[in-house]
Design a protein around this motif. Structure first.
Motif, PDB file in Angstrom:
ATOM      1  N   ARG A  31      13.071  41.502 -11.244  1.00 63.61           N
ATOM      2  CA  ARG A  31      13.218  42.104 -12.480  1.00 63.61           C
ATOM      3  C   ARG A  31      14.416  41.652 -13.548  1.00 63.61           C
ATOM      4  O   ARG A  31      14.729  41.045 -13.928  1.00 63.61           O
ATOM      5  N   ASP A  32      16.027  41.961 -12.483  1.00 63.79           N
ATOM      6  CA  ASP A  32      17.226  41.198 -12.746  1.00 63.79           C
ATOM      7  C   ASP A  32      16.901  40.167 -13.070  1.00 63.79           C
ATOM      8  O   ASP A  32      17.535  39.900 -13.454  1.00 63.79           O
ATOM      9  N   GLY A  33      17.023  39.185 -11.630  1.00 60.05           N
ATOM     10  CA  GLY A  33      17.243  38.100 -11.446  1.00 60.05           C
ATOM     11  C   GLY A  33      16.562  37.016 -12.357  1.00 60.05           C
ATOM     12  O   GLY A  33      16.947  36.412 -13.357  1.00 60.05           O
ATOM     13  N   THR A  86      23.815  50.752  -4.122  1.00 66.42           N
ATOM     14  CA  THR A  86      24.625  50.323  -5.327  1.00 66.42           C
ATOM     15  C   THR A  86      24.505  48.887  -5.329  1.00 66.42           C
ATOM     16  O   THR A  86      23.520  48.418  -5.204  1.00 66.42           O
ATOM     17  N   HIS A  87      24.257  48.857  -7.492  1.00 61.52           N
ATOM     18  CA  HIS A  87      23.805  47.820  -7.806  1.00 61.52           C
ATOM     19  C   HIS A  87      25.188  47.218  -8.635  1.00 61.52           C
ATOM     20  O   HIS A  87      25.404  47.356  -9.002  1.00 61.52           O
ATOM     21  N   ASN A  88      25.195  45.531  -7.537  1.00 53.37           N
ATOM     22  CA  ASN A  88      26.471  45.363  -8.380  1.00 53.37           C
ATOM     23  C   ASN A  88      26.261  43.765  -9.768  1.00 53.37           C
ATOM     24  O   ASN A  88      25.374  42.535  -8.488  1.00 53.37           O
ATOM     25  N   HIS A  89      27.350  43.808 -10.671  1.00 53.17           N
ATOM     26  CA  HIS A  89      27.638  42.028 -11.061  1.00 53.17           C
ATOM     27  C   HIS A  89      28.700  41.927 -10.761  1.00 53.17           C
ATOM     28  O   HIS A  89      29.413  41.673  -9.865  1.00 53.17           O
ATOM     29  N   ASP A  90      28.030  40.077 -10.697  1.00 52.70           N
ATOM     30  CA  ASP A  90      29.451  39.170 -10.355  1.00 52.70           C
ATOM     31  C   ASP A  90      30.314  38.602 -11.346  1.00 52.70           C
ATOM     32  O   ASP A  90      30.643  37.465 -11.049  1.00 52.70           O
ATOM     33  N   LEU A 124      16.369  44.470 -19.910  1.00 56.51           N
ATOM     34  CA  LEU A 124      16.956  45.993 -19.830  1.00 56.51           C
ATOM     35  C   LEU A 124      17.595  46.136 -18.687  1.00 56.51           C
ATOM     36  O   LEU A 124      17.607  44.562 -17.753  1.00 56.51           O
ATOM     37  N   ASN A 125      19.100  45.909 -18.407  1.00 50.82           N
ATOM     38  CA  ASN A 125      19.842  45.444 -18.282  1.00 50.82           C
ATOM     39  C   ASN A 125      20.249  46.869 -17.543  1.00 50.82           C
ATOM     40  O   ASN A 125      21.314  47.863 -17.542  1.00 50.82           O
ATOM     41  N   VAL A 126      20.243  46.562 -15.888  1.00 49.08           N
ATOM     42  CA  VAL A 126      20.498  48.164 -15.391  1.00 49.08           C
ATOM     43  C   VAL A 126      22.230  48.050 -14.181  1.00 49.08           C
ATOM     44  O   VAL A 126      21.789  46.734 -13.899  1.00 49.08           O
TER      45      VAL A 126
HETATM   46 ZN    ZN Z   1      21.834  44.955 -13.150  1.00 51.58          ZN
END
Ligand code: ZN
Length: 515
Positions: free
Chosen positions: A12-14, A200-204, A513-515
Protein backbone atom coordinates in the motif's frame (compact mmCIF):
# COMPACT_ATOMS: atom_id res chain seq x y z
CA UNK A 1 10.51 -10.65 25.68
CA UNK A 2 7.70 -8.38 24.35
CA UNK A 3 6.21 -9.51 21.05
CA UNK A 4 6.01 -6.68 18.52
CA UNK A 5 3.49 -7.20 15.70
CA UNK A 6 4.83 -6.42 12.24
CA UNK A 7 2.38 -4.59 9.97
CA UNK A 8 3.83 -4.56 6.48
CA UNK A 9 2.61 -1.85 4.11
CA UNK A 10 4.86 -2.57 1.11
CA UNK A 11 1.78 -3.22 -1.02
CA UNK A 12 0.00 0.00 0.00
CA UNK A 13 2.39 2.73 1.17
CA UNK A 14 5.37 1.12 -0.60
CA UNK A 15 3.46 0.82 -3.84
CA UNK A 16 2.94 4.59 -3.70
CA UNK A 17 6.66 5.12 -4.41
CA UNK A 18 7.14 7.24 -7.52
CA UNK A 19 7.46 5.06 -10.64
CA UNK A 20 6.31 1.85 -8.92
CA UNK A 21 3.26 0.05 -10.25
CA UNK A 22 2.79 -3.57 -9.32
CA UNK A 23 0.26 -5.67 -11.18
CA UNK A 24 -2.17 -8.17 -9.71
CA UNK A 25 0.12 -11.20 -9.92
CA UNK A 26 3.17 -9.35 -8.59
CA UNK A 27 1.22 -8.17 -5.54
CA UNK A 28 0.10 -11.73 -4.89
CA UNK A 29 3.69 -13.03 -5.15
CA UNK A 30 4.91 -10.40 -2.68
CA UNK A 31 2.04 -11.17 -0.26
CA UNK A 32 2.91 -14.88 -0.32
CA UNK A 33 6.53 -14.08 0.43
CA UNK A 34 5.50 -11.78 3.32
CA UNK A 35 3.48 -14.68 4.71
CA UNK A 36 6.59 -16.90 4.50
CA UNK A 37 8.55 -14.17 6.30
CA UNK A 38 6.01 -14.39 9.13
CA UNK A 39 4.55 -10.88 8.90
CA UNK A 40 1.58 -10.54 11.29
CA UNK A 41 -0.47 -8.09 9.21
CA UNK A 42 -0.27 -7.32 5.50
CA UNK A 43 -1.78 -4.06 4.28
CA UNK A 44 -2.69 -5.22 0.79
CA UNK A 45 -3.99 -1.97 -0.67
CA UNK A 46 -6.77 0.61 -0.68
CA UNK A 47 -9.80 -1.32 -2.01
CA UNK A 48 -12.07 1.68 -2.57
CA UNK A 49 -9.53 3.43 -4.82
CA UNK A 50 -10.04 1.32 -7.96
CA UNK A 51 -11.38 -1.97 -9.27
CA UNK A 52 -7.81 -3.16 -9.75
CA UNK A 53 -6.88 -2.46 -6.12
CA UNK A 54 -10.10 -4.12 -4.96
CA UNK A 55 -9.36 -7.26 -7.00
CA UNK A 56 -5.80 -7.64 -5.76
CA UNK A 57 -6.76 -7.08 -2.09
CA UNK A 58 -9.54 -9.65 -2.47
CA UNK A 59 -7.22 -12.21 -4.12
CA UNK A 60 -4.61 -11.76 -1.36
CA UNK A 61 -7.32 -12.09 1.32
CA UNK A 62 -8.48 -15.36 -0.26
CA UNK A 63 -5.00 -16.82 -0.78
CA UNK A 64 -2.88 -15.79 2.20
CA UNK A 65 -4.13 -17.36 5.41
CA UNK A 66 -1.04 -17.17 7.64
CA UNK A 67 -1.16 -13.39 8.04
CA UNK A 68 -4.01 -11.02 8.85
CA UNK A 69 -4.93 -8.97 5.76
CA UNK A 70 -5.98 -5.35 5.98
CA UNK A 71 -7.05 -2.58 3.63
CA UNK A 72 -6.97 1.19 3.97
CA UNK A 73 -10.22 3.16 4.11
CA UNK A 74 -11.17 6.79 4.55
CA UNK A 75 -13.81 7.55 7.20
CA UNK A 76 -16.55 7.15 4.60
CA UNK A 77 -19.40 4.66 4.55
CA UNK A 78 -18.63 3.65 0.96
CA UNK A 79 -14.93 3.02 1.70
CA UNK A 80 -15.71 0.91 4.78
CA UNK A 81 -18.31 -1.21 2.97
CA UNK A 82 -16.05 -1.75 -0.08
CA UNK A 83 -13.18 -2.75 2.21
CA UNK A 84 -15.40 -5.35 3.90
CA UNK A 85 -16.39 -6.80 0.52
CA UNK A 86 -12.70 -7.15 -0.39
CA UNK A 87 -11.63 -8.65 2.94
CA UNK A 88 -14.55 -10.71 4.24
CA UNK A 89 -12.99 -14.02 3.07
CA UNK A 90 -9.66 -13.46 4.84
CA UNK A 91 -8.53 -15.42 7.88
CA UNK A 92 -8.69 -12.40 10.18
CA UNK A 93 -10.37 -9.43 8.46
CA UNK A 94 -9.00 -6.12 9.60
CA UNK A 95 -9.73 -2.59 8.46
CA UNK A 96 -7.41 0.39 8.62
CA UNK A 97 -9.55 3.51 8.84
CA UNK A 98 -8.09 6.96 9.33
CA UNK A 99 -8.71 10.68 9.68
CA UNK A 100 -6.29 13.59 10.11
CA UNK A 101 -5.90 15.09 13.58
CA UNK A 102 -3.31 17.87 13.22
CA UNK A 103 -4.55 21.50 13.30
CA UNK A 104 -3.19 22.20 9.80
CA UNK A 105 -4.86 19.10 8.26
CA UNK A 106 -8.18 19.63 10.08
CA UNK A 107 -8.42 23.31 9.17
CA UNK A 108 -7.12 23.34 5.58
CA UNK A 109 -7.62 19.84 4.23
CA UNK A 110 -10.72 18.55 6.01
CA UNK A 111 -12.23 21.98 6.76
CA UNK A 112 -13.67 20.48 9.96
CA UNK A 113 -13.62 21.54 13.60
CA UNK A 114 -11.86 19.22 16.08
CA UNK A 115 -15.30 18.21 17.44
CA UNK A 116 -16.49 17.26 13.96
CA UNK A 117 -13.35 15.18 13.46
CA UNK A 118 -14.06 13.24 16.68
CA UNK A 119 -17.68 12.65 15.62
CA UNK A 120 -16.58 11.48 12.21
CA UNK A 121 -13.89 9.14 13.58
CA UNK A 122 -16.26 7.58 16.12
CA UNK A 123 -18.95 7.02 13.48
CA UNK A 124 -16.44 5.37 11.12
CA UNK A 125 -15.09 3.04 13.80
CA UNK A 126 -18.62 2.10 14.92
CA UNK A 127 -19.62 1.28 11.36
CA UNK A 128 -16.43 -0.73 10.76
CA UNK A 129 -16.92 -2.63 14.02
CA UNK A 130 -20.29 -3.97 12.80
CA UNK A 131 -18.42 -6.27 10.40
CA UNK A 132 -14.70 -6.26 11.22
CA UNK A 133 -13.40 -8.09 14.32
CA UNK A 134 -10.23 -5.99 14.16
CA UNK A 135 -10.46 -2.24 13.59
CA UNK A 136 -7.30 -0.20 13.33
CA UNK A 137 -7.76 3.54 13.58
CA UNK A 138 -5.05 6.00 12.50
CA UNK A 139 -4.63 9.63 13.47
CA UNK A 140 -3.10 10.95 10.25
CA UNK A 141 -0.30 13.47 10.96
CA UNK A 142 -0.38 12.42 14.64
CA UNK A 143 3.14 13.71 15.26
CA UNK A 144 2.01 17.28 14.52
CA UNK A 145 -1.23 17.00 16.51
CA UNK A 146 -2.08 18.57 19.83
CA UNK A 147 -1.44 15.95 22.54
CA UNK A 148 -4.53 16.57 24.73
CA UNK A 149 -6.73 16.45 21.59
CA UNK A 150 -5.01 13.24 20.49
CA UNK A 151 -5.71 11.65 23.88
CA UNK A 152 -9.36 12.72 23.72
CA UNK A 153 -10.02 11.31 20.23
CA UNK A 154 -8.16 8.05 20.99
CA UNK A 155 -10.29 7.53 24.11
CA UNK A 156 -13.41 8.03 21.99
CA UNK A 157 -12.44 5.64 19.17
CA UNK A 158 -11.41 2.90 21.61
CA UNK A 159 -14.83 3.24 23.25
CA UNK A 160 -16.32 2.92 19.75
CA UNK A 161 -14.48 -0.39 19.22
CA UNK A 162 -11.02 0.32 17.78
CA UNK A 163 -8.54 -2.43 18.69
CA UNK A 164 -5.36 -0.87 17.28
CA UNK A 165 -4.41 2.81 17.51
CA UNK A 166 -1.82 3.96 15.00
CA UNK A 167 0.02 7.25 15.50
CA UNK A 168 1.80 7.96 12.21
CA UNK A 169 4.54 10.45 11.53
CA UNK A 170 2.96 11.02 8.13
CA UNK A 171 5.36 13.72 6.98
CA UNK A 172 8.57 12.35 8.53
CA UNK A 173 8.98 15.30 10.89
CA UNK A 174 9.35 13.88 14.38
CA UNK A 175 12.48 12.81 16.29
CA UNK A 176 13.15 9.75 18.49
CA UNK A 177 12.83 11.84 21.65
CA UNK A 178 9.56 13.49 20.58
CA UNK A 179 7.91 10.28 19.40
CA UNK A 180 8.83 8.64 22.70
CA UNK A 181 7.12 11.53 24.49
CA UNK A 182 4.00 11.17 22.32
CA UNK A 183 3.65 7.43 23.00
CA UNK A 184 4.39 7.98 26.68
CA UNK A 185 1.75 10.74 26.89
CA UNK A 186 -0.93 8.66 25.18
CA UNK A 187 -0.18 5.62 27.37
CA UNK A 188 -0.55 7.73 30.51
CA UNK A 189 -3.47 9.95 29.52
CA UNK A 190 -5.91 7.63 27.76
CA UNK A 191 -7.70 5.68 30.48
CA UNK A 192 -8.92 2.84 28.22
CA UNK A 193 -5.61 2.39 26.37
CA UNK A 194 -5.21 -1.15 27.75
CA UNK A 195 -8.02 -2.20 25.39
CA UNK A 196 -5.96 -1.40 22.27
CA UNK A 197 -2.52 -2.00 20.83
CA UNK A 198 -0.50 1.11 20.00
CA UNK A 199 1.10 1.20 16.56
CA UNK A 200 3.84 3.34 15.00
CA UNK A 201 4.21 4.33 11.32
CA UNK A 202 7.14 6.46 10.24
CA UNK A 203 8.46 8.17 7.14
CA UNK A 204 12.11 8.75 6.37
CA UNK A 205 12.17 12.40 5.23
CA UNK A 206 14.79 13.27 7.84
CA UNK A 207 16.39 9.81 7.82
CA UNK A 208 14.92 8.92 11.22
CA UNK A 209 12.13 6.47 10.34
CA UNK A 210 13.78 3.38 11.85
CA UNK A 211 15.12 5.26 14.88
CA UNK A 212 11.66 6.75 15.48
CA UNK A 213 10.03 3.31 15.18
CA UNK A 214 12.40 1.84 17.76
CA UNK A 215 11.83 4.77 20.11
CA UNK A 216 8.06 4.27 19.82
CA UNK A 217 8.50 0.56 20.61
CA UNK A 218 10.50 1.48 23.71
CA UNK A 219 7.67 3.77 24.78
CA UNK A 220 4.75 1.40 24.44
CA UNK A 221 4.10 0.64 20.75
CA UNK A 222 3.20 -3.04 20.31
CA UNK A 223 2.93 -2.85 16.52
CA UNK A 224 5.32 -1.41 13.97
CA UNK A 225 4.41 -0.45 10.41
CA UNK A 226 7.10 -0.73 7.79
CA UNK A 227 7.97 -1.69 4.22
CA UNK A 228 10.49 -4.06 2.67
CA UNK A 229 13.65 -2.13 1.69
CA UNK A 230 12.02 0.99 3.19
CA UNK A 231 10.24 1.90 -0.05
CA UNK A 232 7.30 4.32 0.08
CA UNK A 233 6.08 7.87 -0.49
CA UNK A 234 8.85 10.45 -0.95
CA UNK A 235 11.91 9.29 1.06
CA UNK A 236 10.09 6.08 1.98
CA UNK A 237 8.88 4.30 5.11
CA UNK A 238 10.74 2.68 7.98
CA UNK A 239 12.50 -0.37 6.66
CA UNK A 240 11.16 -3.72 7.88
CA UNK A 241 14.46 -5.57 7.77
CA UNK A 242 16.33 -2.90 9.74
CA UNK A 243 13.75 -2.84 12.53
CA UNK A 244 13.48 -6.65 12.74
CA UNK A 245 17.26 -7.17 12.83
CA UNK A 246 17.87 -4.28 15.25
CA UNK A 247 15.38 -5.78 17.70
CA UNK A 248 16.94 -9.22 17.26
CA UNK A 249 20.58 -8.17 17.59
CA UNK A 250 19.89 -5.74 20.43
CA UNK A 251 17.49 -7.90 22.45
CA UNK A 252 19.58 -6.99 25.47
CA UNK A 253 18.54 -3.37 25.00
CA UNK A 254 15.01 -3.46 23.56
CA UNK A 255 13.77 -6.67 25.20
CA UNK A 256 11.34 -7.08 22.31
CA UNK A 257 11.18 -9.28 19.24
CA UNK A 258 9.13 -9.51 16.05
CA UNK A 259 9.13 -13.30 15.70
CA UNK A 260 9.82 -12.97 11.96
CA UNK A 261 11.57 -15.78 10.06
CA UNK A 262 14.70 -13.68 9.62
CA UNK A 263 16.37 -15.99 7.12
CA UNK A 264 13.62 -15.04 4.62
CA UNK A 265 14.70 -11.39 4.72
CA UNK A 266 17.19 -11.46 1.85
CA UNK A 267 14.80 -13.27 -0.50
CA UNK A 268 11.95 -10.91 0.39
CA UNK A 269 14.18 -7.92 -0.25
CA UNK A 270 15.34 -9.29 -3.64
CA UNK A 271 11.79 -10.10 -4.75
CA UNK A 272 10.48 -6.64 -3.86
CA UNK A 273 13.46 -4.96 -5.50
CA UNK A 274 13.04 -6.97 -8.72
CA UNK A 275 9.28 -6.51 -8.98
CA UNK A 276 9.23 -2.82 -8.10
CA UNK A 277 12.42 -1.94 -9.99
CA UNK A 278 13.59 -0.04 -6.87
CA UNK A 279 17.25 -0.89 -6.53
CA UNK A 280 18.75 -1.63 -3.09
CA UNK A 281 21.84 0.57 -2.51
CA UNK A 282 25.06 -1.38 -1.92
CA UNK A 283 25.55 0.22 1.49
CA UNK A 284 21.97 -0.39 2.69
CA UNK A 285 21.91 -1.88 6.20
CA UNK A 286 21.10 -5.62 6.43
CA UNK A 287 20.31 -6.25 2.73
CA UNK A 288 22.82 -4.16 0.75
CA UNK A 289 25.40 -6.01 -1.36
CA UNK A 290 28.20 -4.66 0.86
CA UNK A 291 26.43 -5.13 4.20
CA UNK A 292 28.70 -8.05 5.08
CA UNK A 293 31.81 -7.12 3.10
CA UNK A 294 34.82 -6.35 5.28
CA UNK A 295 37.16 -4.26 3.15
CA UNK A 296 39.72 -2.93 5.62
CA UNK A 297 42.75 -5.18 6.09
CA UNK A 298 42.63 -4.82 9.87
CA UNK A 299 38.96 -5.78 9.88
CA UNK A 300 39.51 -8.78 7.59
CA UNK A 301 42.34 -9.98 9.79
CA UNK A 302 40.17 -9.60 12.89
CA UNK A 303 37.22 -11.45 11.32
CA UNK A 304 39.49 -14.32 10.30
CA UNK A 305 40.75 -14.65 13.88
CA UNK A 306 37.32 -14.28 15.46
CA UNK A 307 34.22 -13.21 13.49
CA UNK A 308 32.81 -11.27 16.41
CA UNK A 309 35.66 -8.78 16.34
CA UNK A 310 33.92 -6.83 13.58
CA UNK A 311 30.79 -8.77 12.62
CA UNK A 312 27.66 -8.05 14.64
CA UNK A 313 25.19 -9.71 12.20
CA UNK A 314 25.95 -12.92 10.36
CA UNK A 315 24.89 -13.12 6.70
CA UNK A 316 23.23 -16.47 7.51
CA UNK A 317 20.86 -14.78 9.98
CA UNK A 318 19.09 -12.92 7.16
CA UNK A 319 19.46 -15.65 4.53
CA UNK A 320 22.37 -14.20 2.58
CA UNK A 321 24.02 -17.23 1.02
CA UNK A 322 27.31 -17.22 -0.84
CA UNK A 323 25.30 -17.31 -4.10
CA UNK A 324 26.95 -20.60 -4.93
CA UNK A 325 26.82 -22.43 -8.20
CA UNK A 326 23.75 -24.58 -7.98
CA UNK A 327 23.07 -26.13 -11.37
CA UNK A 328 24.99 -26.82 -14.53
CA UNK A 329 24.42 -27.52 -18.17
CA UNK A 330 23.59 -31.16 -17.54
CA UNK A 331 21.17 -30.69 -14.66
CA UNK A 332 17.89 -32.43 -15.35
CA UNK A 333 14.34 -31.19 -15.00
CA UNK A 334 13.87 -32.91 -11.65
CA UNK A 335 16.89 -31.27 -9.98
CA UNK A 336 15.84 -27.99 -11.55
CA UNK A 337 12.31 -28.21 -10.18
CA UNK A 338 13.59 -29.09 -6.71
CA UNK A 339 15.91 -26.07 -6.68
CA UNK A 340 13.10 -23.76 -7.77
CA UNK A 341 10.87 -25.06 -4.98
CA UNK A 342 13.65 -24.30 -2.52
CA UNK A 343 13.70 -20.74 -3.89
CA UNK A 344 9.98 -20.41 -3.23
CA UNK A 345 8.61 -21.12 -6.71
CA UNK A 346 4.86 -21.67 -6.70
CA UNK A 347 3.90 -21.12 -10.31
CA UNK A 348 2.06 -23.40 -12.71
CA UNK A 349 3.48 -26.40 -14.60
CA UNK A 350 3.50 -24.25 -17.75
CA UNK A 351 5.55 -21.53 -16.03
CA UNK A 352 7.92 -24.20 -14.72
CA UNK A 353 8.44 -25.50 -18.26
CA UNK A 354 9.04 -21.97 -19.54
CA UNK A 355 11.62 -21.33 -16.81
CA UNK A 356 13.30 -24.66 -17.59
CA UNK A 357 13.64 -23.76 -21.28
CA UNK A 358 15.12 -20.37 -20.33
CA UNK A 359 17.50 -22.13 -17.92
CA UNK A 360 18.72 -24.55 -20.61
CA UNK A 361 19.26 -21.65 -22.96
CA UNK A 362 21.24 -19.75 -20.31
CA UNK A 363 23.29 -22.86 -19.40
CA UNK A 364 24.51 -23.01 -23.00
CA UNK A 365 25.93 -19.51 -22.68
CA UNK A 366 26.92 -19.27 -19.01
CA UNK A 367 29.21 -21.65 -17.15
CA UNK A 368 27.90 -21.44 -13.60
CA UNK A 369 24.21 -21.00 -12.92
CA UNK A 370 23.77 -19.45 -9.48
CA UNK A 371 20.78 -18.93 -7.21
CA UNK A 372 20.59 -15.32 -8.38
CA UNK A 373 20.31 -16.48 -12.00
CA UNK A 374 17.52 -18.91 -11.16
CA UNK A 375 15.73 -16.26 -9.15
CA UNK A 376 15.89 -13.87 -12.11
CA UNK A 377 14.59 -16.49 -14.56
CA UNK A 378 11.86 -17.56 -12.18
CA UNK A 379 10.64 -14.00 -11.59
CA UNK A 380 10.65 -13.34 -15.33
CA UNK A 381 8.64 -16.50 -16.11
CA UNK A 382 6.09 -16.28 -13.30
CA UNK A 383 5.28 -12.61 -13.23
CA UNK A 384 7.14 -10.87 -16.03
CA UNK A 385 5.50 -12.54 -18.96
CA UNK A 386 1.90 -12.53 -17.82
CA UNK A 387 0.97 -9.38 -19.70
CA UNK A 388 2.03 -9.87 -23.31
CA UNK A 389 0.11 -7.70 -25.78
CA UNK A 390 3.15 -6.84 -27.88
CA UNK A 391 5.74 -9.61 -28.21
CA UNK A 392 9.30 -9.37 -29.46
CA UNK A 393 10.04 -11.98 -32.11
CA UNK A 394 13.40 -10.97 -33.56
CA UNK A 395 15.86 -8.15 -32.99
CA UNK A 396 18.87 -7.19 -35.03
CA UNK A 397 21.14 -4.21 -34.37
CA UNK A 398 23.79 -2.87 -36.66
CA UNK A 399 26.38 -0.85 -34.76
CA UNK A 400 29.83 0.42 -35.62
CA UNK A 401 31.84 3.36 -34.31
CA UNK A 402 31.61 5.02 -37.74
CA UNK A 403 28.09 3.87 -38.74
CA UNK A 404 24.66 5.19 -37.85
CA UNK A 405 23.19 2.52 -35.53
CA UNK A 406 20.17 0.78 -37.07
CA UNK A 407 17.73 -1.64 -35.46
CA UNK A 408 15.43 -4.06 -37.26
CA UNK A 409 12.64 -5.63 -35.22
CA UNK A 410 9.91 -8.18 -35.84
CA UNK A 411 7.02 -7.95 -33.39
CA UNK A 412 3.72 -9.63 -32.76
CA UNK A 413 0.95 -7.06 -32.36
CA UNK A 414 -2.04 -7.33 -29.99
CA UNK A 415 -4.13 -8.20 -33.06
CA UNK A 416 -1.98 -11.30 -33.65
CA UNK A 417 -0.34 -10.13 -36.87
CA UNK A 418 3.42 -9.79 -37.19
CA UNK A 419 5.12 -6.62 -38.43
CA UNK A 420 8.69 -5.66 -39.21
CA UNK A 421 10.13 -2.17 -38.77
CA UNK A 422 13.56 -0.53 -38.84
CA UNK A 423 14.88 2.80 -37.57
CA UNK A 424 18.12 4.54 -36.72
CA UNK A 425 19.29 6.33 -33.61
CA UNK A 426 22.38 8.00 -32.21
CA UNK A 427 23.07 4.82 -30.20
CA UNK A 428 21.95 1.18 -30.29
CA UNK A 429 19.36 1.52 -27.52
CA UNK A 430 17.91 4.66 -29.10
CA UNK A 431 17.71 2.87 -32.47
CA UNK A 432 15.80 0.01 -30.79
CA UNK A 433 13.44 2.36 -28.99
CA UNK A 434 12.82 4.42 -32.13
CA UNK A 435 11.94 1.21 -33.96
CA UNK A 436 9.62 0.03 -31.18
CA UNK A 437 7.88 3.40 -31.16
CA UNK A 438 7.19 2.96 -34.89
CA UNK A 439 5.68 -0.46 -34.28
CA UNK A 440 3.49 0.79 -31.46
CA UNK A 441 2.65 3.83 -33.55
CA UNK A 442 2.20 6.17 -30.60
CA UNK A 443 4.52 8.44 -28.69
CA UNK A 444 6.39 6.58 -25.92
CA UNK A 445 8.53 8.83 -23.76
CA UNK A 446 11.43 7.22 -21.91
CA UNK A 447 11.73 8.81 -18.46
CA UNK A 448 14.16 6.41 -16.81
CA UNK A 449 16.58 3.71 -17.95
CA UNK A 450 18.80 1.57 -15.74
CA UNK A 451 20.87 -1.51 -16.39
CA UNK A 452 22.50 -3.99 -14.02
CA UNK A 453 24.00 -7.45 -14.10
CA UNK A 454 22.39 -10.34 -12.20
CA UNK A 455 25.70 -11.83 -11.09
CA UNK A 456 29.41 -11.07 -11.35
CA UNK A 457 31.31 -12.20 -14.44
CA UNK A 458 31.19 -11.22 -18.09
CA UNK A 459 28.69 -13.98 -18.91
CA UNK A 460 26.08 -12.58 -16.50
CA UNK A 461 22.42 -12.01 -17.35
CA UNK A 462 21.48 -8.38 -17.94
CA UNK A 463 18.53 -6.74 -16.19
CA UNK A 464 17.10 -3.51 -17.58
CA UNK A 465 14.57 -1.32 -15.78
CA UNK A 466 12.75 1.47 -17.59
CA UNK A 467 9.99 3.96 -16.92
CA UNK A 468 7.99 5.22 -19.87
CA UNK A 469 5.17 7.68 -20.37
CA UNK A 470 2.70 6.11 -22.76
CA UNK A 471 -0.97 6.69 -23.38
CA UNK A 472 -1.15 9.38 -20.71
CA UNK A 473 0.32 7.35 -17.87
CA UNK A 474 3.73 6.56 -16.47
CA UNK A 475 4.60 2.89 -16.22
CA UNK A 476 7.67 0.89 -15.30
CA UNK A 477 8.94 -2.23 -17.05
CA UNK A 478 11.78 -4.67 -16.80
CA UNK A 479 13.53 -7.14 -19.05
CA UNK A 480 16.07 -9.88 -18.44
CA UNK A 481 18.19 -11.36 -21.22
CA UNK A 482 21.68 -12.56 -21.87
CA UNK A 483 22.30 -9.56 -24.08
CA UNK A 484 21.92 -5.97 -22.89
CA UNK A 485 20.20 -4.83 -26.10
CA UNK A 486 17.63 -7.61 -25.97
CA UNK A 487 17.02 -6.87 -22.27
CA UNK A 488 16.56 -3.18 -23.19
CA UNK A 489 13.96 -4.02 -25.86
CA UNK A 490 12.13 -6.40 -23.49
CA UNK A 491 11.97 -3.82 -20.69
CA UNK A 492 10.44 -1.21 -22.98
CA UNK A 493 7.87 -3.65 -24.39
CA UNK A 494 7.07 -4.84 -20.85
CA UNK A 495 6.35 -1.23 -19.75
CA UNK A 496 4.01 -0.69 -22.72
CA UNK A 497 2.25 -4.01 -22.08
CA UNK A 498 1.77 -3.14 -18.44
CA UNK A 499 0.20 0.20 -19.35
CA UNK A 500 -2.33 -1.55 -21.58
CA UNK A 501 -3.00 -4.11 -18.88
CA UNK A 502 -3.58 -1.52 -16.21
CA UNK A 503 -6.08 0.25 -18.43
CA UNK A 504 -7.90 -3.00 -19.14
CA UNK A 505 -8.15 -4.03 -15.51
CA UNK A 506 -8.61 -0.48 -14.29
CA UNK A 507 -5.65 -0.87 -11.98
CA UNK A 508 -5.01 2.84 -12.21
CA UNK A 509 -4.83 4.49 -8.83
CA UNK A 510 -7.43 7.17 -8.75
CA UNK A 511 -6.57 8.72 -5.44
CA UNK A 512 -3.38 7.66 -3.67
CA UNK A 513 -3.49 8.31 0.05
CA UNK A 514 -0.76 9.02 2.47
CA UNK A 515 -1.17 8.05 6.09
ZN1 ZN B 1 2.71 6.38 5.28
Amino acid sequence: MRKINVFDTTLRDGEQSAGVNLNFQEKLEIAKQLERLGVDIIEAGFPASSQGDFASVQAIARTVKGSSITGLARSLERDIETTWEALKDSAEPRIHVFIATSPIHMQYKLKMTPEQVIENAVAAVKLAKKTFPQVQWSAEDASRSDLPFLAKIIQAVIDAGATVINLPDTVGYTTPYEIGQMFGYVSENVSNIDRAILSTHNHDDLGMAVANSLAAIQNGAGQVECTVNGIGERAGNASLEEIAVALNIRQDHYKADTGLVLKEIKRTSSLVSKLTGMVVPNNKAVVGANAFAHESGIHQDGVLKNKETYEIITPELVGVSSNRMVLGKHSGRHAFKEKLMELGFNGTEEQLQKTFVAFKDLADKKKDITEDDLFALMTEATVGSSVAHYELETLQVNYGTTNIPTATITMKLPTGETVQEAATGSGSVEAIYNTLERVIDEEVLLTNYRIQSTTAGRDSLAEVYVTVKYDGTESSGRGTAHDVLEASAKAYINAVNRTINRKQFNEQRTNPLNV
